[in-house]
Design an enzyme around this catalytic site. Sequence first.
Site, mmCIF file in Angstrom:
data_model
loop_
_atom_site.group_PDB
_atom_site.id
_atom_site.type_symbol
_atom_site.label_atom_id
_atom_site.label_comp_id
_atom_site.label_asym_id
_atom_site.label_seq_id
_atom_site.Cartn_x
_atom_site.Cartn_y
_atom_site.Cartn_z
ATOM 1 N N HIS A 30 0.841 -1.208 0.000
ATOM 2 C CA HIS A 30 0.000 0.000 0.000
ATOM 3 C C HIS A 30 0.878 1.261 0.000
ATOM 4 C CE1 HIS A 30 -3.112 -2.678 2.211
ATOM 5 N NE2 HIS A 30 -3.571 -2.467 0.992
ATOM 6 N N LYS A 54 -16.163 -7.572 4.137
ATOM 7 C CA LYS A 54 -15.487 -8.588 4.947
ATOM 8 C C LYS A 54 -15.306 -8.110 6.392
ATOM 9 C CE LYS A 54 -11.589 -6.845 2.348
ATOM 10 N NZ LYS A 54 -10.720 -7.051 1.234
ATOM 11 N N ARG A 104 -1.699 -6.068 -8.447
ATOM 12 C CA ARG A 104 -0.601 -7.023 -8.221
ATOM 13 C C ARG A 104 -0.656 -8.051 -9.349
ATOM 14 N NH1 ARG A 104 -2.745 -8.122 -2.373
ATOM 15 N NH2 ARG A 104 -4.516 -8.256 -3.756
ATOM 16 N N SER A 142 -2.807 -7.867 2.652
ATOM 17 C CA SER A 142 -3.131 -7.804 4.086
ATOM 18 C C SER A 142 -3.567 -9.181 4.576
ATOM 19 C CB SER A 142 -4.252 -6.799 4.333
ATOM 20 O OG SER A 142 -3.861 -5.513 3.945
HETATM 21 O O1 PNS Z 1 -8.867 -3.063 0.169
HETATM 22 P P1 PNS Z 1 -10.119 -3.569 -0.491
HETATM 23 O O2 PNS Z 1 -10.924 -4.389 0.485
HETATM 24 O O3 PNS Z 1 -9.844 -4.288 -1.771
HETATM 25 O O4 PNS Z 1 -10.988 -2.269 -0.853
HETATM 26 C C1 PNS Z 1 -12.275 -2.386 -1.414
HETATM 27 C C2 PNS Z 1 -12.979 -1.012 -1.383
HETATM 28 C C3 PNS Z 1 -13.045 -0.501 0.033
HETATM 29 C C4 PNS Z 1 -12.213 -0.049 -2.236
HETATM 30 C C5 PNS Z 1 -14.407 -1.200 -1.964
HETATM 31 O O5 PNS Z 1 -15.065 -2.209 -1.277
HETATM 32 C C6 PNS Z 1 -15.217 0.088 -1.860
HETATM 33 O O6 PNS Z 1 -15.008 1.007 -2.634
HETATM 34 N N1 PNS Z 1 -16.157 0.142 -0.881
HETATM 35 C C7 PNS Z 1 -16.991 1.290 -0.645
HETATM 36 C C8 PNS Z 1 -18.409 1.072 -1.259
HETATM 37 C C9 PNS Z 1 -18.326 1.276 -2.752
HETATM 38 O O7 PNS Z 1 -18.244 2.374 -3.237
HETATM 39 N N2 PNS Z 1 -18.317 0.136 -3.524
HETATM 40 C C10 PNS Z 1 -18.095 0.168 -4.971
HETATM 41 C C11 PNS Z 1 -19.347 0.290 -5.764
HETATM 42 S S1 PNS Z 1 -20.352 -1.123 -5.614
#
Ligand code: PNS
Length: 174
Positions: A30, A54, A104, A142
């Site tokens: 990150h 999650k 990645r 993570s």
């Molecule tokens: O680190 P991650 O878990 O891959 O991040 C995922 C994240 C937080 C970027 C994604 O789940 C997110 O944007 N969540 C907020 C809600 C949202 O806008 N979802 C996308 C449209 S459905």
Amino acid sequence: MSEYQPFVAPDVAESIAVYPGSFDPITMGHLDIIQRALHLFDRVVVAVAENVAKKTLFSLDERLQMIRDCFPADEKRIEVTAVKGLLVDYAYTKGAKAIVRGLRAVSDFDYEFQLALMNRRIEREVETVFLMTGFRWIYISSSIIKEAARHGGDVSGLVPDHVCEKLRQCFLAK
Ligand code: PNS
């Protein structure tokens, strides 16, 4: 008559990117992406999602604090904040031009494409920019770091030292 419209570059004072994630916890991968984003944008907002699907190991406050502890308190180009609801709405309101996501190996691709296209469907003004992590971090996440730490594995060098200590304490207590 030609339909050609000369392209006019938008006159923006400051380019902002939002770098969202669960950051449970923040890793060197990150941090590598944040550094790369700072080469492209004036400011990077690290947006920690509040309601992720999650279950997280660390609370929202802990995740925010671990990220903040990675940077000097007076670092003006990086903001660390919690975000609730639709990420792209937040990015738009913030005046961000882009959402940055790290890529990645190929396994990330499907989900990232879905996410980017859904975000574009909701708000066309905000682009998703994929940045490739440094080669050293291609295979870390993570999740795999937590898994190793849970079983007493050494994760030093893969996360900042204060995160390493936090993981150790967390799994000692369990
Ligand atoms: O680190 P991650 O878990 O891959 O991040 C995922 C994240 C937080 C970027 C994604 O789940 C997110 O944007 N969540 C907020 C809600 C949202 O806008 N979802 C996308 C449209 S459905």
